[in-house]
Scaffold this motif. Structure first.
Motif, short mmCIF file in Angstrom:
data_model
loop_
_atom_site.label_atom_id
_atom_site.label_comp_id
_atom_site.label_asym_id
_atom_site.label_seq_id
_atom_site.Cartn_x
_atom_site.Cartn_y
_atom_site.Cartn_z
N ALA A 42 -27.64 67.05 -139.99
CA ALA A 42 -27.26 67.48 -138.64
C ALA A 42 -27.07 66.27 -137.73
N ASN A 43 -27.97 65.30 -137.80
CA ASN A 43 -27.84 64.08 -136.98
C ASN A 43 -26.59 63.30 -137.34
N LEU A 44 -26.26 63.24 -138.62
CA LEU A 44 -25.04 62.53 -139.03
C LEU A 44 -23.80 63.22 -138.47
N ILE A 45 -23.78 64.54 -138.46
CA ILE A 45 -22.64 65.26 -137.90
C ILE A 45 -22.52 65.00 -136.41
N ILE A 46 -23.64 65.03 -135.71
CA ILE A 46 -23.63 64.76 -134.27
C ILE A 46 -23.12 63.35 -134.00
N GLU A 47 -23.61 62.38 -134.77
CA GLU A 47 -23.15 60.99 -134.61
C GLU A 47 -21.65 60.87 -134.86
N GLU A 48 -21.12 61.60 -135.86
CA GLU A 48 -19.68 61.57 -136.13
C GLU A 48 -18.89 62.12 -134.95
N HIS A 49 -19.39 63.18 -134.33
CA HIS A 49 -18.71 63.74 -133.17
C HIS A 49 -18.70 62.75 -132.00
N ILE A 50 -19.82 62.09 -131.81
CA ILE A 50 -19.90 61.09 -130.73
C ILE A 50 -18.93 59.94 -131.01
N LYS A 51 -18.83 59.51 -132.27
CA LYS A 51 -17.86 58.46 -132.62
C LYS A 51 -16.44 58.91 -132.33
N LEU A 53 -15.46 61.11 -130.10
CA LEU A 53 -15.27 61.11 -128.65
C LEU A 53 -15.08 59.69 -128.12
N ARG A 54 -15.85 58.74 -128.66
CA ARG A 54 -15.69 57.34 -128.22
C ARG A 54 -14.32 56.81 -128.59
N ARG A 55 -13.84 57.12 -129.80
CA ARG A 55 -12.49 56.68 -130.20
C ARG A 55 -11.45 57.27 -129.26
N THR A 56 -11.62 58.53 -128.92
CA THR A 56 -10.69 59.17 -127.99
C THR A 56 -10.71 58.48 -126.64
N TRP A 57 -11.91 58.13 -126.16
CA TRP A 57 -12.03 57.44 -124.88
C TRP A 57 -11.31 56.10 -124.94
N TYR A 58 -11.53 55.32 -126.02
CA TYR A 58 -10.86 54.02 -126.14
C TYR A 58 -9.35 54.17 -126.21
N GLU A 59 -8.87 55.18 -126.92
CA GLU A 59 -7.43 55.42 -126.99
C GLU A 59 -6.87 55.70 -125.61
N ARG A 60 -7.55 56.56 -124.86
CA ARG A 60 -7.08 56.87 -123.51
C ARG A 60 -7.22 55.67 -122.58
N ASN A 61 -8.24 54.88 -122.79
CA ASN A 61 -8.45 53.70 -121.95
C ASN A 61 -7.35 52.68 -122.16
N ASN A 62 -6.80 52.63 -123.36
CA ASN A 62 -5.76 51.65 -123.67
C ASN A 62 -4.35 52.16 -123.40
N GLU A 63 -4.22 53.39 -122.91
CA GLU A 63 -2.90 53.92 -122.59
C GLU A 63 -2.30 53.19 -121.40
N LEU A 87 -19.51 64.12 -121.47
CA LEU A 87 -19.73 64.96 -122.64
C LEU A 87 -20.61 64.26 -123.67
N ILE A 88 -20.36 62.99 -123.92
CA ILE A 88 -21.19 62.22 -124.85
C ILE A 88 -22.64 62.24 -124.39
N GLU A 89 -22.86 62.00 -123.11
CA GLU A 89 -24.23 61.98 -122.58
C GLU A 89 -24.88 63.36 -122.66
N LYS A 90 -24.12 64.41 -122.41
CA LYS A 90 -24.67 65.77 -122.51
C LYS A 90 -25.07 66.08 -123.95
N ILE A 91 -24.25 65.67 -124.91
CA ILE A 91 -24.59 65.88 -126.32
C ILE A 91 -25.87 65.14 -126.66
N LYS A 92 -25.98 63.90 -126.23
CA LYS A 92 -27.18 63.11 -126.50
C LYS A 92 -28.42 63.75 -125.90
N GLN A 93 -28.31 64.23 -124.66
CA GLN A 93 -29.44 64.87 -124.01
C GLN A 93 -29.81 66.18 -124.72
N TYR A 94 -28.82 66.98 -125.04
CA TYR A 94 -29.08 68.28 -125.65
C TYR A 94 -29.78 68.13 -126.99
#
Length: 97
Positions: A42-51, A53-63, A87-94
């Motif tokens: 379960a932790n590995l799946i959560i970490e994959e989702h966070i990764k 989201l981070r990739r998506t953020w970097y892609e949008r940041n570089n647009e 959203l990343i922070e909410k996932i981490k908190q939850y």
């Protein structure tokens, strides 16, 4: 099973004993976990989702913003990037990560 899920199952099996592959009569397959392995998986799946989201953020940041883009549209794009961070922070908190 999805290839990424299979990879996470393998990682879990390397970390924790008690992961079993199952073959069903209809030809399908699945996985059975010990309680400890289930938590690791379960932790590995959560970490994959966070990764992801981070990739998506970097892609949008570089647009690049078109020169004719309105300030409102730029604000919307910036807001969407901020939503990803929230959203990343909410996932981490939850999940107490």
């Amino acid at each position: 099973m999805n290839e990424q899920i299979k990879k996470l199952v393998d990682v879990t099996a390397e970390m924790i004993p008690g992961v079993y592959s199952l073959k069903y009569e209809d030809g399908g397959s699945g996985v059975e976990f010990s309680e400890e392995a289930l938590g690791v998986f379960a932790n590995l799946i959560i970490e994959e989702h966070i990764k992801l989201l981070r990739r998506t953020w970097y892609e949008r940041n570089n647009e690049e913003y078109p020169k004719d883009m309105s300030p409102r549209d730029i604000g919307v794009k910036v807001g969407r990037k901020n939503e990803i961070v929230v959203l990343i922070e909410k996932i981490k908190q939850y999940w107490n990560i």
